[in-house]
Design an enzyme around this catalytic site. Structure first.
Site, PDB file in Angstrom:
ATOM      1  N   ASP A 191       0.846  -1.196   0.000  1.00 34.49           N
ATOM      2  CA  ASP A 191       0.000   0.000   0.000  1.00 34.49           C
ATOM      3  C   ASP A 191       0.883   1.248   0.000  1.00 34.49           C
ATOM      4  O   ASP A 191       2.102   1.156  -0.123  1.00 34.49           O
ATOM      5  CB  ASP A 191      -0.964  -0.020   1.187  1.00 34.49           C
ATOM      6  CG  ASP A 191      -0.266  -0.013   2.544  1.00 34.49           C
ATOM      7  OD1 ASP A 191       0.954   0.282   2.601  1.00 34.49           O
ATOM      8  OD2 ASP A 191      -0.944  -0.290   3.546  1.00 34.49           O
ATOM      9  N   ALA A 192       0.271   2.399   0.171  1.00 29.22           N
ATOM     10  CA  ALA A 192       1.010   3.663   0.146  1.00 29.22           C
ATOM     11  C   ALA A 192       2.055   3.746   1.257  1.00 29.22           C
ATOM     12  O   ALA A 192       3.041   4.463   1.142  1.00 29.22           O
ATOM     13  CB  ALA A 192       0.047   4.849   0.240  1.00 29.22           C
TER      14      ALA A 192
END
Length: 124
Positions: free
Chosen positions: A11-12
Site C-alpha cells: 500500500d502507500a
C-alpha cells in the site's frame, strides 16, 4: 508455498495491503491441486467456495520479503472443511486465518469428491 512481496502487493505505506494475505492463502490452496496437474473443480459449475473466514493480522510485511503460507485441516466433513492457514516471515507469524470451504455443484452444496478429500488428507 513461498511468496515474494512485490511492489504491487504493498500500500502507500510500503507494507503488504491486508487483503493480499487472503489472496496468498487462496493461491496456496489452489497450488495443492495445481502441483498434481488438476484443478480444484470437476467442471465449470463446481468447486470450493468460502462460506466463512476469521482473519488475524499479526505483523507487517514489506517489499522484497519472502513469505511462506502453511495450511492444515482443522475439520473435514462430507461437504465442507475448515482450514487453518498462516503466513510466516521467517519465524514471525504475520497472518492467521480460519477458513470454511464448502464444495458446491450447480450452486448447491454437495459431497467433496473423494479424490479431493484424499489430496487434502495426504498434504495437510
Amino acid at each position: 508455498m513461498k511468496i515474494r512481496v512485490y511492489y504491487e502487493d504493498t500500500d502507500a505505506g510500503g507494507i503488504v495491503y491486508h487483503t493480499n494475505y487472503i489472496k496468498y492463502c487462496e493461491r496456496a490452496r489452489s497450488e495443492i491441486f495445481f502441483q498434481r496437474g488438476i484443478k480444484p473443480t470437476l467442471g465449470d459449475k463446481s468447486g470450493f467456495v468460502v462460506r466463512d473466514l476469521k482473519a488475524s493480522f499479526l505483523a507487517t510485511s514489506a517489499l522484497g520479503d519472502t513469505l511462506e503460507v502453511t495450511s492444515s485441516i482443522l475439520t473435514l466433513k462430507s461437504s465442507s472443511l475448515v482450514l487453518l492457514q498462516e503466513v510466516w516471515k521467517e519465524e514471525i507469524k504475520v497472518f492467521s486465518m480460519e477458513v470454511t470451504l464448502v464444495y458446491v455443484d450447480q450452486g448447491k452444496p454437495c459431497r467433496i469428491p473423494e479424490k479431493f478429500r484424499d489430496i487434502f488428507k495426504e498434504v495437510l
